[in-house]
Design a protein around this motif. Sequence first.
Motif, PDB file in Angstrom:
ATOM      1  N   ARG A  58     -27.342  35.326  55.116  1.00  0.00           N
ATOM      2  CA  ARG A  58     -27.996  36.441  55.810  1.00  0.00           C
ATOM      3  C   ARG A  58     -27.896  36.156  57.301  1.00  0.00           C
ATOM      4  NH1 ARG A  58     -28.508  39.223  51.085  1.00  0.00           N
ATOM      5  NH2 ARG A  58     -29.825  38.087  49.656  1.00  0.00           N
ATOM      6  N   GLU A  59     -27.219  37.029  58.015  1.00  0.00           N
ATOM      7  CA  GLU A  59     -27.061  36.823  59.458  1.00  0.00           C
ATOM      8  C   GLU A  59     -28.254  37.411  60.199  1.00  0.00           C
ATOM      9  OE1 GLU A  59     -23.101  38.288  60.228  1.00  0.00           O
ATOM     10  OE2 GLU A  59     -22.248  36.355  59.711  1.00  0.00           O
ATOM     11  N   ASN A  60     -29.409  36.899  59.884  1.00  0.00           N
ATOM     12  CA  ASN A  60     -30.662  37.356  60.471  1.00  0.00           C
ATOM     13  C   ASN A  60     -31.406  36.117  60.963  1.00  0.00           C
ATOM     14  OD1 ASN A  60     -33.262  38.197  60.975  1.00  0.00           O
ATOM     15  ND2 ASN A  60     -33.429  39.453  59.129  1.00  0.00           N
ATOM     16  N   ASP A  68     -28.448  33.077  64.831  1.00  0.00           N
ATOM     17  CA  ASP A  68     -28.400  33.552  66.214  1.00  0.00           C
ATOM     18  C   ASP A  68     -27.338  32.850  67.050  1.00  0.00           C
ATOM     19  OD1 ASP A  68     -29.714  31.160  66.225  1.00  0.00           O
ATOM     20  OD2 ASP A  68     -31.356  31.803  67.532  1.00  0.00           O
TER      21      ASP A  68
END
Length: 97
Positions: A58-60, A68
């Motif tokens: 998850r690119e969160n 990030d």
Amino acid sequence: MKRRDFVKLLGAAGAAGALPGVSLRSASAAEVEPFEGMVLVTLVANGGWDHSSLCDPRENPAINHWADTMPAGTAGNLRYAPFAENAEFFDNADSTH
């Protein structure tokens, strides 16, 4: 067969395997070719495996600390989180085909 007799039989089989020169393998087992195909390995990690840390990143940044600063890696059509040795693992797996 009584349980006591069964346990004695198991003990005798274990002791026979420990003696030098005694083999429990059959003679035909030596003639079998070693398996050289692909192998599926399944891991069971009860209580703590985070699938988003390996194959479903998850690119969160609220969920993953790496999100990030770097994007998810890819190997074929699979995406993986870019930390630990995931890149090395997937690059090696991808180069064997």
